[in-house]
Design an enzyme around this catalytic site. Structure first.
Site: not given
Length: 434
Positions: A129-131
């Site tokens: 995941p790559c906020q």
């Protein structure tokens, strides 16, 4: 020839990190790969993965009726225990529900070691995941985003590569990965895998060029061992042929599902198709209709009257003028958000005559960005898309069931890699493997 036969039936294995609801994994399974482990932190997504593993086991063993039965009698807000108990525990245990971090990674390694036994891990797949790399994440979190521990997850991905020594790996992410923090994380990833003896190549893949009715763009990195058995390896980035998309969302993807009004449908119920598969060439070719003669989760979000008035204006504008709605130009009495400076495109209609815009996790928070393209819209008939329609836009088969709540299902779908794209990548990789 026996050796040749053995060669033909060679089983290729993978582990899936940050697996989500399993879109990437599903593509690899469809291409003939065997999952040894899925690692995912979200409990609902883990339950979806367990249910899907059960599905694959039952299908392989000619016992799909057990799965059908489960879907037909499922009650809302129950977990998948009833189904999971009917398959070997070892199948359900391939899903490891854990957050990958420095305190947990050794425990996860132990579990994966048990699951893989003497098997070699051929491929590692997954997308951390790559906020911090996403525009939305940066907009939402401001400076805080720089400090977010999720930015470092690629380093754990590399630790799995180091430990399990796969032939190749697939790393999926948002476009922002390439530019985030002046490109440092990306350069660091490259350096780390090169130190481990891998080359990697990185391309932006557009889902609509690979059989998915969605203009989704994501970075797909593929890495491979530089040297195999003492020789320069023959591996490279898999060939993906760009395909023309002659299909349309409304006619080819949505039209065999029964009509729904806002708030109609149930999260758990069997839904019959209103057209035979023979009339739905895209669904047939893409495998989206799945293996059952019904689907589930064709449930539309309830909406208030004010929103439906806006939906109707937005749909009319899109159908008649091919124009997106600008929020600031709505009649004043409909503008409930005082913010008329930003997010002016917050009401967005799915294009009925082409491919949809990108489906994102935020679909879980509001349906305004995915308004169903109702022909001849009235205040009674306008709505946002159903869970099943969102899943189809991501090319999930109709026999895929998303566990959890409606909100969670939308989020799982929005975060996924489209199954058909994943399948094409997996097929390309399978051709290369020795």
């Amino acid at each position: 020839t026996m050796a040749k036969l053995m060669e033909k039936t060679k089983i290729y294995t993978f582990i899936d990190l940050f697996a989500g609801a399993g879109g990437l994994s599903e593509g690899f399974v469809r291409a003939g790969f065997t999952p040894l482990a899925h690692i995912e932190m979200d409990k609902n997504a883990c339950n979806t993965l367990k249910t899907r593993s059960a599905f694959h086991y039952l299908q392989k063993n000619g016992m799909l009726s057990i799965y059908e039965d489960y879907l037909k009698h499922k009650e809302e807000r129950t977990e998948g225990q009833k189904l999971w108990n009917q398959v070997p525990k070892s199948i359900i245990d391939t899903t490891i529900c854990a957050t990958i971090g420095e305190n947990t990674i050794d425990g996860i390694f132990k579990k994966v070691d048990q699951l893989k036994g003497n098997n070699k891990v051929d491929i590692i797949i997954g997308g951390p995941p790559c906020q911090a790399y996403s525009v939305a994440g940066r907009a939402r979190m401001g400076k805080k985003v720089e400090k977010d521990p999720r930015n470092e997850l690629y380093k754990y991905y590399v630790q799995f590569i180091k430990r399990y020594d796969p032939e190749m790996f697939v790393f999926e992410n948002v476009l922002g990965l390439l530019t985030a923090k002046r490109g440092e994380p990306f350069a660091d990833l490259k350096r780390l895998v090169e130190e481990l003896g891998y080359d990697m190549d990185c391309k932006v893949q557009v889902a609509s060029q690979h059989g998915v009715l969605q203009n989704r763009q994501r970075v797909i990195i593929v890495g491979w061992k530089r040297v195999v058995k003492g020789l320069k390896s023959p591996y490279h980035y898999p060939e993906l042929t760009v395909e023309k998309c002659p299909y349309q969302v409304l006619r080819d993807l949505f039209s065999d599902l029964p009509e729904r009004k806002a708030g109609e449908g149930k999260f758990c119920e069997a839904v019959s198709y209103v057209k035979p598969l023979s009339e739905m060439p895209y669904l047939d070719k893409s495998g989206i209709r799945g293996l059952l003669n019904f689907t589930t989760q064709h449930v539309a979000r309830p909406t208030n009257e004010n929103d439906r008035k806006i939906y109707k204006i937005a749909v009319d504008k899109w159908l008649n003028e091919h124009q997106r709605l600008n929020y600031a130009q709505l009649p004043m009495e409909l503008q409930t958000h005082r913010n008329t400076k930003t997010f002016l495109n917050r009401f967005n209609v799915v294009d009925p005559y082409g491919c949809c815009h990108t489906v994102v996790a935020h679909i879980a928070m509001d349906g305004h960005y995915y308004i169903y393209p109702t022909l001849n819209p009235t205040l009674e008939t306008v709505r946002s898309i159903t869970v099943r329609e969102a899943a189809r836009l991501q090319s999930f088969p109709d026999d895929y069931f998303f566990e959890g709540t409606r909100t969670s299902a939308f989020k799982q779908i929005g975060n996924a890699v489209p199954v058909v794209l994943a399948y094409k990548i997996a097929k390309g990789i399978k051709k290369l493997l020795l």
